[in-house]
Enzyme design. Sequence first.
Site, PDB file in Angstrom:
ATOM      1  N   ARG A   1       0.502  -0.929  -0.067  1.00  0.00           N
ATOM      2  CA  ARG A   1      -0.566   0.405   0.026  1.00  0.00           C
ATOM      3  C   ARG A   1       1.043   1.443  -0.324  1.00  0.00           C
ATOM      4  O   ARG A   1       1.420   1.449   0.267  1.00  0.00           O
ATOM      5  CB  ARG A   1      -0.575   0.086   1.079  1.00  0.00           C
ATOM      6  CG  ARG A   1      -0.448  -0.222   2.322  1.00  0.00           C
ATOM      7  CD  ARG A   1      -1.160   0.578   3.753  1.00  0.00           C
ATOM      8  NE  ARG A   1      -0.300   0.344   4.845  1.00  0.00           N
ATOM      9  CZ  ARG A   1       1.028   1.205   5.204  1.00  0.00           C
ATOM     10  NH1 ARG A   1       0.976   2.680   4.470  1.00  0.00           N
ATOM     11  NH2 ARG A   1       1.189   1.462   6.101  1.00  0.00           N
TER      12      ARG A   1
ATOM     13  N   GLY B   1       2.400   4.814   1.316  1.00  0.00           N
ATOM     14  CA  GLY B   1       1.953   5.328   2.260  1.00  0.00           C
ATOM     15  C   GLY B   1       3.048   5.020   3.574  1.00  0.00           C
ATOM     16  O   GLY B   1       4.295   4.818   2.801  1.00  0.00           O
TER      17      GLY B   1
ATOM     18  N   TYR C   1       5.159   4.247   7.417  1.00  0.00           N
ATOM     19  CA  TYR C   1       4.467   3.454   8.946  1.00  0.00           C
ATOM     20  C   TYR C   1       3.487   2.865   9.255  1.00  0.00           C
ATOM     21  O   TYR C   1       2.745   4.582   9.735  1.00  0.00           O
ATOM     22  CB  TYR C   1       5.750   3.125  10.144  1.00  0.00           C
ATOM     23  CG  TYR C   1       6.187   2.297   9.801  1.00  0.00           C
ATOM     24  CD1 TYR C   1       6.740   1.123  10.176  1.00  0.00           C
ATOM     25  CD2 TYR C   1       8.168   2.942   9.304  1.00  0.00           C
ATOM     26  CE1 TYR C   1       8.172   0.483   9.175  1.00  0.00           C
ATOM     27  CE2 TYR C   1       9.720   2.446   8.734  1.00  0.00           C
ATOM     28  CZ  TYR C   1       9.185   0.693   8.952  1.00  0.00           C
ATOM     29  OH  TYR C   1      10.239   0.192   8.585  1.00  0.00           O
TER      30      TYR C   1
ATOM     31  N   TYR D   1       0.289   1.799  12.614  1.00  0.00           N
ATOM     32  CA  TYR D   1       0.174   0.440  13.585  1.00  0.00           C
ATOM     33  C   TYR D   1      -0.930  -0.194  13.710  1.00  0.00           C
ATOM     34  O   TYR D   1      -2.628   1.028  13.066  1.00  0.00           O
ATOM     35  CB  TYR D   1       0.341   1.819  14.978  1.00  0.00           C
ATOM     36  CG  TYR D   1      -0.839   0.527  16.398  1.00  0.00           C
ATOM     37  CD1 TYR D   1      -0.143  -0.592  16.921  1.00  0.00           C
ATOM     38  CD2 TYR D   1      -1.573   0.763  16.539  1.00  0.00           C
ATOM     39  CE1 TYR D   1      -0.173  -1.383  17.366  1.00  0.00           C
ATOM     40  CE2 TYR D   1      -2.549  -0.641  17.445  1.00  0.00           C
ATOM     41  CZ  TYR D   1      -1.755  -1.311  17.881  1.00  0.00           C
ATOM     42  OH  TYR D   1      -2.357  -1.745  18.948  1.00  0.00           O
TER      43      TYR D   1
ATOM     44  N   ALA E   1      -6.304   6.928   9.174  1.00  0.00           N
ATOM     45  CA  ALA E   1      -5.022   6.846   8.308  1.00  0.00           C
ATOM     46  C   ALA E   1      -5.887   5.986   6.778  1.00  0.00           C
ATOM     47  O   ALA E   1      -6.479   5.453   7.276  1.00  0.00           O
ATOM     48  CB  ALA E   1      -3.933   6.299   9.070  1.00  0.00           C
TER      49      ALA E   1
ATOM     50  N   CYS F   1       3.479   7.368  10.099  1.00  0.00           N
ATOM     51  CA  CYS F   1       3.210   8.341   8.572  1.00  0.00           C
ATOM     52  C   CYS F   1       3.815   9.361   8.764  1.00  0.00           C
ATOM     53  O   CYS F   1       3.981  10.453   7.515  1.00  0.00           O
ATOM     54  CB  CYS F   1       1.950   8.539   8.164  1.00  0.00           C
ATOM     55  SG  CYS F   1      -0.396   7.718   8.435  1.00  0.00           S
TER      56      CYS F   1
END
Length: 195
Positions: free
Chosen positions: A58, A60, A62, A64, A129, A160
């Site tokens: 995808r 973007g 990092y 969580y 996000a 991000c």
Amino acid sequence: MPYPEAVAAMEARAEAIAAGAAGEQVWLLEHPPIYTAGTSARDEDLLEARFPVFRTGRGGQYTYHGPGQRIGYVMLDLKRRKPDVRAFVFDLEQWLIETLAFFNVKGERRQSRVGIWVVRGDREDKIAALGVRIRRWVTFHGISLNVEPDLSHFSGIVPCGVSDHGITSLADLGIPVSTADVDVALQQAFRKVFG
């Protein structure tokens, strides 16, 4: 649902949609605690690998995922809808904004930062996000909305790539809602935005 299983099933579904062998789908789910690294993730943004780390296709950086966070994986055929990546991302943001409005939360876009933000006095915190992939005009991956996750779990990464703003959730904002309530809002908002 374990992340590798979700991605494998999602990629298979997206391929089937592109081949005309399956219809569009949206999945609402949760993952065990993990970090995922998008295609623009920088190694230095992984501060502490407290949970398994998955490299993913995808867009973007990092992020969580974990309990108390609602994930929405969106598999739509943009050839049938509107083959416009920017319009699709805008609609994903609008879906989150409309969902938050059900709970009287004003979610906002920011030109320079991906995701949905809430203003809290003199600061802004990220509440949702998004990261997507599009192959043969079929979308996959999608959005994450913080309902009631353990916000300390975000401290192992620079979410991000943004280090000068915080992370929040509906619970953190003092809005105690269940995941079932959020699912109803997501479903209604999805129909409003995507039809």
